[in-house]
Design a protein around this motif. Structure first.
Motif, PDB file in Angstrom:
ATOM      1  N   TYR A   1      39.037  31.655  36.276  1.00 56.86           N
ATOM      2  CA  TYR A   1      38.518  32.203  37.543  1.00 56.86           C
ATOM      3  C   TYR A   1      39.559  32.125  38.648  1.00 56.86           C
ATOM      4  O   TYR A   1      39.760  33.092  39.401  1.00 56.86           O
ATOM      5  CB  TYR A   1      37.250  31.462  37.967  1.00 56.86           C
ATOM      6  N   LYS A   2      40.233  30.998  38.767  1.00 53.85           N
ATOM      7  CA  LYS A   2      41.203  30.831  39.850  1.00 53.85           C
ATOM      8  C   LYS A   2      42.427  31.723  39.673  1.00 53.85           C
ATOM      9  O   LYS A   2      43.054  32.129  40.653  1.00 53.85           O
ATOM     10  CB  LYS A   2      41.606  29.358  39.961  1.00 53.85           C
ATOM     11  N   LYS A   3      42.760  32.042  38.421  1.00 54.48           N
ATOM     12  CA  LYS A   3      43.851  32.984  38.171  1.00 54.48           C
ATOM     13  C   LYS A   3      43.450  34.408  38.553  1.00 54.48           C
ATOM     14  O   LYS A   3      44.297  35.212  38.943  1.00 54.48           O
ATOM     15  CB  LYS A   3      44.255  32.950  36.698  1.00 54.48           C
ATOM     16  N   GLY A   4      42.164  34.701  38.455  1.00 56.61           N
ATOM     17  CA  GLY A   4      41.699  36.069  38.688  1.00 56.61           C
ATOM     18  C   GLY A   4      41.314  36.383  40.115  1.00 56.61           C
ATOM     19  O   GLY A   4      41.070  37.552  40.456  1.00 56.61           O
ATOM     20  N   THR A   5      41.248  35.367  40.983  1.00 54.74           N
ATOM     21  CA  THR A   5      40.850  35.584  42.372  1.00 54.74           C
ATOM     22  C   THR A   5      41.654  34.666  43.281  1.00 54.74           C
ATOM     23  O   THR A   5      42.375  33.772  42.825  1.00 54.74           O
ATOM     24  CB  THR A   5      39.349  35.285  42.585  1.00 54.74           C
ATOM     25  N   SER A   6      41.487  34.877  44.580  1.00 51.77           N
ATOM     26  CA  SER A   6      42.093  33.977  45.568  1.00 51.77           C
ATOM     27  C   SER A   6      40.977  33.242  46.304  1.00 51.77           C
ATOM     28  O   SER A   6      39.808  33.635  46.240  1.00 51.77           O
ATOM     29  CB  SER A   6      42.948  34.770  46.559  1.00 51.77           C
ATOM     30  N   GLU A   7      41.317  32.176  46.995  1.00 46.79           N
ATOM     31  CA  GLU A   7      40.317  31.340  47.664  1.00 46.79           C
ATOM     32  C   GLU A   7      39.579  32.070  48.776  1.00 46.79           C
ATOM     33  O   GLU A   7      38.440  31.736  49.093  1.00 46.79           O
ATOM     34  CB  GLU A   7      40.974  30.078  48.217  1.00 46.79           C
TER      35      GLU A   7
END
Length: 250
Positions: free
Chosen positions: A132-138
């Motif tokens: 998930y963190k690879k696919g989106t930003s905070e």
């Protein structure tokens, strides 16, 4: 509830149809439109994705699960060659999939949804959290209308885990489903071509017919509402340009 209609080359795919309250004639129409192995009708209005694990258990030999919301018409003949081992969702349909920046100008609804997503992500198993963190930003929230998506058997365990982690949180369906998909696998690994040509109309012209935007060469068309038997007959007649055998239903 299921109906055993299984044409050649259909595969072992289960349809899960999400619908609002339906009258009996619309319920019969739903069953008559089923062309894969089985159909499950979900009447729950909220959190439908959280009920799917029960369907996964019911059909433990299925190759995959295709979810359709009300008014989404599937041209199944255009999906026979799609990769049934990969995830399908409308991430290449701009009217359906969008990225929303979360900042001081964002609406309260988006801010609350983003906060709940972060809460879930922080509790994910490592492999889901990393994906998930690879696919989106905070500072980003992915929204998908999620009227149609497909989950292959190999992702059923991850989907079930995600549904349990979301639990009773008030995460909207349009936020929960893309969260699940991005956590389960990289967007680059989706079979994005499967649903890339979905005909998606947010607003229909007032002077057009209910079927004016139907396209037999698209994998699916939204929205098309079947309210009664005459509507069903008209829909089958236009769909028969893609599968002539459908005329046997009318």
């Amino acid at each position: 509830m299921r109906l055993s209609l299984r044409p050649a080359n259909s595969g072992t795919i289960i349809w899960s149809i999400g619908s609002g309250p339906v009258e009996e004639d619309r319920r019969r129409t739903c069953w008559r439109l089923v062309v894969l192995r089985a159909c499950v009708l979900l009447l729950e209005q909220r959190g439908r994705e959280r009920h799917l694990p029960r369907i996964f258990q019911q059909f433990d030999n299925a190759e995959g699960f295709l979810f359709l919301q009300d008014s989404m018409v599937l041209n199944y003949w255009n999906l026979l060659q799609a990769d049934k081992s990969r995830l399908w969702i409308t991430n290449k349909v701009p009217q359906s999939w969008a990225s929303v920046s979360i900042n001081s100008k964002s609406s309260e609804w988006f801010v609350k949804q983003a906060a709940m997503v972060k809460k879930v992500v922080d509790t994910l198993p490592v492999h889901l959290q990393v994906s998930y963190k690879k696919g989106t930003s905070e500072d980003e929230l992915i929204i998908c209308s999620s009227e149609i998506f497909y989950v292959p058997r190999r992702f059923v365990g991850d989907f079930t885990d995600l549904a349990e982690l979301v639990g009773d949180l008030n995460i909207h369906h349009n936020v929960a489903v893309p969260l699940f998909f991005i956590a389960m696998d990289s967007e680059q690994n989706f079979d994005s071509d499967a649903l890339a040509r979905v005909v998606y109309e947010k607003e229909l012209p007032s002077n057009g017919s209910a079927l004016s935007h139907y396209r037999a060469k698209a994998p699916a068309v939204y929205p098309l509402k079947v309210q009664n038997e005459p509507d069903f007959i008209k829909l089958v007649q236009v769909m028969a340009s893609g599968d002539p055998l459908l005329m046997e239903l009318v």
